[in-house]
Write an enzyme that holds these catalytic residues in place. Sequence first.
Site, PDB file in Angstrom:
ATOM      1  N   LYS A   1       6.556   0.570   7.112  1.00 26.52           N
ATOM      2  CA  LYS A   1       6.243   1.816   6.394  1.00 26.52           C
ATOM      3  C   LYS A   1       7.475   2.696   6.355  1.00 26.52           C
ATOM      4  O   LYS A   1       8.065   3.001   7.391  1.00 26.52           O
ATOM      5  CB  LYS A   1       5.098   2.542   7.100  1.00 26.52           C
ATOM      6  CG  LYS A   1       4.819   3.915   6.517  1.00 26.52           C
ATOM      7  CD  LYS A   1       3.352   4.272   6.551  1.00 26.52           C
ATOM      8  CE  LYS A   1       2.999   5.139   7.701  1.00 26.52           C
ATOM      9  NZ  LYS A   1       1.588   5.576   7.644  1.00 26.52           N
TER      10      LYS A   1
ATOM     11  N   ASP B   1      -9.033  11.802  10.703  1.00 28.80           N
ATOM     12  CA  ASP B   1      -8.869  11.393   9.310  1.00 28.80           C
ATOM     13  C   ASP B   1      -9.322   9.954   9.092  1.00 28.80           C
ATOM     14  O   ASP B   1      -8.712   9.222   8.325  1.00 28.80           O
ATOM     15  CB  ASP B   1      -7.396  11.566   8.901  1.00 28.80           C
ATOM     16  CG  ASP B   1      -7.217  11.507   7.388  1.00 28.80           C
ATOM     17  OD1 ASP B   1      -8.160  11.859   6.646  1.00 28.80           O
ATOM     18  OD2 ASP B   1      -6.126  11.094   6.936  1.00 28.80           O
TER      19      ASP B   1
ATOM     20  N   GLY C   1       0.821  -1.205   0.000  1.00 30.37           N
ATOM     21  CA  GLY C   1       0.000   0.000   0.000  1.00 30.37           C
ATOM     22  C   GLY C   1       0.852   1.251   0.000  1.00 30.37           C
ATOM     23  O   GLY C   1       2.068   1.199   0.218  1.00 30.37           O
ATOM     24  N   SER C   2       0.185   2.363  -0.274  1.00 23.40           N
ATOM     25  CA  SER C   2       0.900   3.635  -0.155  1.00 23.40           C
ATOM     26  C   SER C   2      -0.100   4.677   0.318  1.00 23.40           C
ATOM     27  O   SER C   2      -1.298   4.608   0.010  1.00 23.40           O
ATOM     28  CB  SER C   2       1.514   4.042  -1.487  1.00 23.40           C
ATOM     29  OG  SER C   2       0.506   4.303  -2.410  1.00 23.40           O
ATOM     30  N   GLY C   3       0.389   5.606   1.108  1.00 29.19           N
ATOM     31  CA  GLY C   3      -0.478   6.668   1.613  1.00 29.19           C
ATOM     32  C   GLY C   3       0.236   7.994   1.462  1.00 29.19           C
ATOM     33  O   GLY C   3       1.305   8.075   0.834  1.00 29.19           O
ATOM     34  N   ALA C   4      -0.351   9.038   2.058  1.00 31.22           N
ATOM     35  CA  ALA C   4       0.222  10.380   1.948  1.00 31.22           C
ATOM     36  C   ALA C   4       1.651  10.392   2.488  1.00 31.22           C
ATOM     37  O   ALA C   4       2.482  11.176   2.051  1.00 31.22           O
ATOM     38  CB  ALA C   4      -0.639  11.359   2.730  1.00 31.22           C
ATOM     39  N   GLN C   5       1.922   9.482   3.421  1.00 28.46           N
ATOM     40  CA  GLN C   5       3.220   9.553   4.085  1.00 28.46           C
ATOM     41  C   GLN C   5       4.277   8.620   3.543  1.00 28.46           C
ATOM     42  O   GLN C   5       5.426   8.705   3.956  1.00 28.46           O
ATOM     43  CB  GLN C   5       3.042   9.231   5.556  1.00 28.46           C
ATOM     44  CG  GLN C   5       2.435  10.358   6.321  1.00 28.46           C
ATOM     45  CD  GLN C   5       2.159   9.872   7.713  1.00 28.46           C
ATOM     46  OE1 GLN C   5       1.229   9.129   7.931  1.00 28.46           O
ATOM     47  NE2 GLN C   5       2.991  10.261   8.645  1.00 28.46           N
ATOM     48  N   GLY C   6       3.905   7.697   2.675  1.00 31.50           N
ATOM     49  CA  GLY C   6       4.943   6.817   2.143  1.00 31.50           C
ATOM     50  C   GLY C   6       4.428   5.450   1.746  1.00 31.50           C
ATOM     51  O   GLY C   6       3.229   5.204   1.680  1.00 31.50           O
TER      52      GLY C   6
HETATM   53  P1  AMP Z   1      -0.923   4.592   5.404  1.00 37.14           P
HETATM   54  O1  AMP Z   1       0.234   5.255   4.743  1.00 37.14           O
HETATM   55  O2  AMP Z   1      -0.660   4.273   6.843  1.00 37.14           O
HETATM   56  O3  AMP Z   1      -2.214   5.342   5.187  1.00 37.14           O
HETATM   57  O4  AMP Z   1      -1.107   3.171   4.681  1.00 37.14           O
HETATM   58  C1  AMP Z   1      -1.370   3.075   3.297  1.00 37.14           C
HETATM   59  C2  AMP Z   1      -1.970   1.708   2.991  1.00 37.14           C
HETATM   60  O5  AMP Z   1      -1.033   0.673   3.309  1.00 37.14           O
HETATM   61  C3  AMP Z   1      -3.236   1.367   3.803  1.00 37.14           C
HETATM   62  O6  AMP Z   1      -4.404   1.844   3.172  1.00 37.14           O
HETATM   63  C4  AMP Z   1      -3.197  -0.150   3.847  1.00 37.14           C
HETATM   64  O7  AMP Z   1      -3.758  -0.674   2.653  1.00 37.14           O
HETATM   65  C5  AMP Z   1      -1.703  -0.477   3.850  1.00 37.14           C
HETATM   66  N1  AMP Z   1      -1.218  -0.699   5.236  1.00 37.14           N
HETATM   67  C6  AMP Z   1      -0.639   0.221   6.055  1.00 37.14           C
HETATM   68  N2  AMP Z   1      -0.310  -0.333   7.225  1.00 37.14           N
HETATM   69  C7  AMP Z   1      -0.700  -1.637   7.164  1.00 37.14           C
HETATM   70  C8  AMP Z   1      -0.635  -2.751   8.072  1.00 37.14           C
HETATM   71  N3  AMP Z   1      -0.102  -2.626   9.292  1.00 37.14           N
HETATM   72  N4  AMP Z   1      -1.120  -3.943   7.666  1.00 37.14           N
HETATM   73  C9  AMP Z   1      -1.650  -4.083   6.425  1.00 37.14           C
HETATM   74  N5  AMP Z   1      -1.737  -3.077   5.533  1.00 37.14           N
HETATM   75  C10 AMP Z   1      -1.268  -1.870   5.882  1.00 37.14           C
END
Ligand code: AMP
Length: 256
Positions: A69, A168, A47-52
């Site tokens: 992450k 959020d 996955g990826s989000g705003a932070q990485g």
């Molecule tokens: P985040 O940057 O924390 O918003 O995470 C981005 C995406 O990564 C999330 O929407 C999840 O799909 C995946 N993800 C983050 N942390 C976890 C975790 N501990 N276990 C499984 N998937 C994760």
Amino acid sequence: MPLLSPRNNGRMAQSAAGSRNSQLYTVEVGDTRFQILKRYQNLKPIGSGAQGIVCSALDTVTNHQVAIKKLSRPFQNVTHAKRAYREFKLMKLVSHKNIIGLLNAFTPQKTLDEFSDVYLVMELMDANLCQVIQVTGLDLDHERISYLMYQCLCGIKHLHKAGIIHRDLKPSNIVVKTDCTLKILDFGLARSTGTSFMMTPYVVTRYYRAPEVILGMGYKENVDIWSIGCIMGEIIRGAVLFPGSDHIDQWNKIIG
Ligand code: AMP
């Protein structure tokens, strides 16, 4: 440099100072370079989000799967630095079965002057709620929906009791396992309630934003309950409850 003594291997903190380089290796995940401890093997992007970027990995010390992450350029400006600091601090402080737990944190850099990357190691879950909604459509039964919502409310209640507003909540930062257990992720916007009165109206992802946030009226803990209600509606309908195309349209969708 470990940012946190690992829960499962107390010796790591001591030995880290001695042989830094021998404990690290580099691996490319998509466009991102992960420079991580050798105990974490078999990285796969999840996955990826705003932070990485987030990867799954095998922790060869505990033989458990973990999520790692890499915060993307956490010190590029004050906003990013504050966000990274809040997430790290809150994940470390908060301990609840419905809030994602921090297992380890480290940086590959050796000195404060070079310090630029932060890696957070967390419990690994199977999917986020967006993926669950997409895959299951309207197939989730009443019992499962109730159990998911119950866990969400337990996690948020715990945060609120600790004086923290998440701000959020959205399906992509709620993660679940196939056994229907649920954890809340991502504290990047979380704030303590003591200073919560007038805060920026642009903090919560639009679809899940409470009316008082849209109107810029100042808000408190109940903005998180609004978000959970929107998420519950989305799970039941299989589609976003209030899909506003912009700030004004969001308000119109709510009152319409
Ligand atoms: P985040 O940057 O924390 O918003 O995470 C981005 C995406 O990564 C999330 O929407 C999840 O799909 C995946 N993800 C983050 N942390 C976890 C975790 N501990 N276990 C499984 N998937 C994760």
